[in-house]
Design a protein around this motif. Structure first.
Motif, short mmCIF file in Angstrom:
data_model
loop_
_atom_site.label_atom_id
_atom_site.label_comp_id
_atom_site.label_asym_id
_atom_site.label_seq_id
_atom_site.Cartn_x
_atom_site.Cartn_y
_atom_site.Cartn_z
N PRO A 1 0.81 -1.22 0.00
CA PRO A 1 0.00 0.00 0.00
C PRO A 1 0.85 1.27 0.00
O PRO A 1 1.78 1.42 0.79
N GLY A 2 0.51 2.17 -0.90
CA GLY A 2 1.23 3.43 -1.04
C GLY A 2 0.94 4.02 -2.41
O GLY A 2 0.87 3.29 -3.41
N THR A 3 0.76 5.33 -2.46
CA THR A 3 0.42 6.00 -3.71
C THR A 3 1.64 6.74 -4.25
O THR A 3 2.74 6.64 -3.72
N HIS A 4 1.41 7.49 -5.33
CA HIS A 4 2.48 8.23 -6.01
C HIS A 4 2.64 9.57 -5.30
O HIS A 4 2.12 10.60 -5.75
N ALA A 5 3.40 9.58 -4.18
CA ALA A 5 3.39 10.76 -3.33
C ALA A 5 4.75 10.97 -2.66
O ALA A 5 5.50 10.03 -2.39
N TRP A 6 5.03 12.23 -2.35
CA TRP A 6 6.33 12.64 -1.81
C TRP A 6 6.71 11.99 -0.48
O TRP A 6 7.89 11.69 -0.27
N PRO A 7 5.80 11.79 0.45
CA PRO A 7 6.24 11.16 1.70
C PRO A 7 6.94 9.82 1.49
O PRO A 7 7.90 9.49 2.21
N TYR A 8 6.51 9.06 0.50
CA TYR A 8 7.17 7.78 0.23
C TYR A 8 8.54 7.99 -0.41
O TYR A 8 9.50 7.28 -0.09
#
Length: 345
Positions: free
Chosen positions: A314-321
């Motif tokens: 689980p995880g989207t296309h986003a800066w925190p990751y």
């Protein structure tokens, strides 16, 4: 006072000054202007040049660079400088281990410092971090008809012009690694594969790792190519008619060239993860997740022995990751540079 000087002396003085001016002009014509020494193998062909320098924050310097590869355009490059960096001291100037950190589509050279804590990362205080402009959707490529239509040659700008400029004048060494997110993740893989020996390791976070995976992947990247009202065929051409160009820019098809260096791949699956708002989804991340799994399998098939994957579900296309994955990959990247990751601070 000159009214009392004999005319013959005035004439003599005039002739003397004329002779001295001629001799001076001849002398100046034979003297090479002061310029940085060319490295072995370099040529004197005019390349990119820095036209402005701006100190934007502590250890952050922006260079405005005019690039022939970009048709004479000026673009910016942000440097996160190491402690003790002083490129103007030519007598004692160091050439620093260098991390190239590439931004994604729709971002720019400020993205990494604006969206992450890279500038506060202690383990990077012994490294020169290069964050170059790559265009809103330049895709780290020399666009296939750039020689005729005036389209940009981003790859040439970065790997030839900017590299030479930074190593000649701004303290960058030839000990390099490269990392990036999304479009920049593809760029990091491409540059490491297409320029063997240039980078000692590469890391891609949610990268476009196999754009030829299937029709969905092809159509998605064509959609990016079409951004800002561009003709989508300007970048790599038609995916069928110019198939060889597409394969030459697809990391999956370049996997054999990545066998000898450490590679870090990470991606989420597009569903809401621990760093997302509840209910978030990302079809783009789901597509890139499939692409990264395909590249990881291909790297294993061709015998790559230094591949690290973090397919974290689980995880989207986003800066925190991407901030988290930068930190997760830094030990590998710094090890490839021969830099200690912990300075005991």
């Amino acid at each position: 006072m000159s009214a009392n000087v004999p005319a013959v002396l005035i004439s003599l003085r005039t002739r003397t000054l004329l002779v001295l001016s001629v001799l001076l002009s001849v002398l100046l014509a034979t003297v090479t202007p002061t310029a940085p020494a060319l490295a072995a193998g370099e040529t004197s062909t005019p390349g990119a040049e820095v036209v402005a320098v701006t100190q934007v924050a502590e250890r952050q310097v922006d260079l405005t660079v005019r690039s022939p590869a970009l048709g004479g355009r000026t673009v910016n490059v942000r440097l996160l400088t190491p402690d003790g960096w002083n490129p103007h001291d030519r007598r004692h100037r160091q050439h620093w281990p260098t991390l190239w950190l590439l931004h994604g589509c729709c971002g720019d050279y400020t993205s990494w410092t604006a969206m992450t804590d890279v500038a506060e990362t202690e383990s990077l205080r012994d490294v020169l971090v290069v964050m170059p402009e790559a265009g809103w959707n330049g895709w780290y490529s020399d666009w296939w008809n750039h020689g005729e239509g005036g389209d940009p040659a981003w790859e040439t700008f970065h790997t030839v012009e900017l590299r030479r400029l930074l190593e000649r004048d701004w303290g960058a060494g030839d000990n390099r690694v490269v990392a990036g997110l999304s479009m920049g993740g593809q760029g990091a893989l491409l540059y490491a594969a297409r320029h063997p020996g240039m980078f000692k390791a590469t890391a891609a976070y949610s990268g476009s790792a196999h754009p030829l995976l299937n029709d969905e992947s092809v159509n998605r990247i064509l959609g990016f190519f079409a951004g800002q009202n561009n003709d989508p065929l300007r970048v790599w051409g038609d995916p069928i008619a110019q198939r060889r160009i597409w394969e030459a820019h697809d990391p999956f098809h370049l996997a054999k060239r990545l066998r000898s260096i450490p590679v870090y791949l990470s991606c989420g699956d597009g569903t809401a993860g621990p760093l997302d708002q509840p209910g978030s989804t990302s079809a783009l991340e789901a597509d890139f997740n499939r692409q990264n799994h395909a590249l990881a399998a291909e790297l294993k098939r061709v015998g790559a022995r230094h591949v690290t994957t973090n397919f974290y579900g689980p995880g989207t296309h986003a800066w925190p990751y991407w901030e988290r994955e930068l930190h997760a990959s830094l030990p590998m990247l710094l090890s490839a540079l021969g830099v200690e990751g912990d300075r005991g601070r």
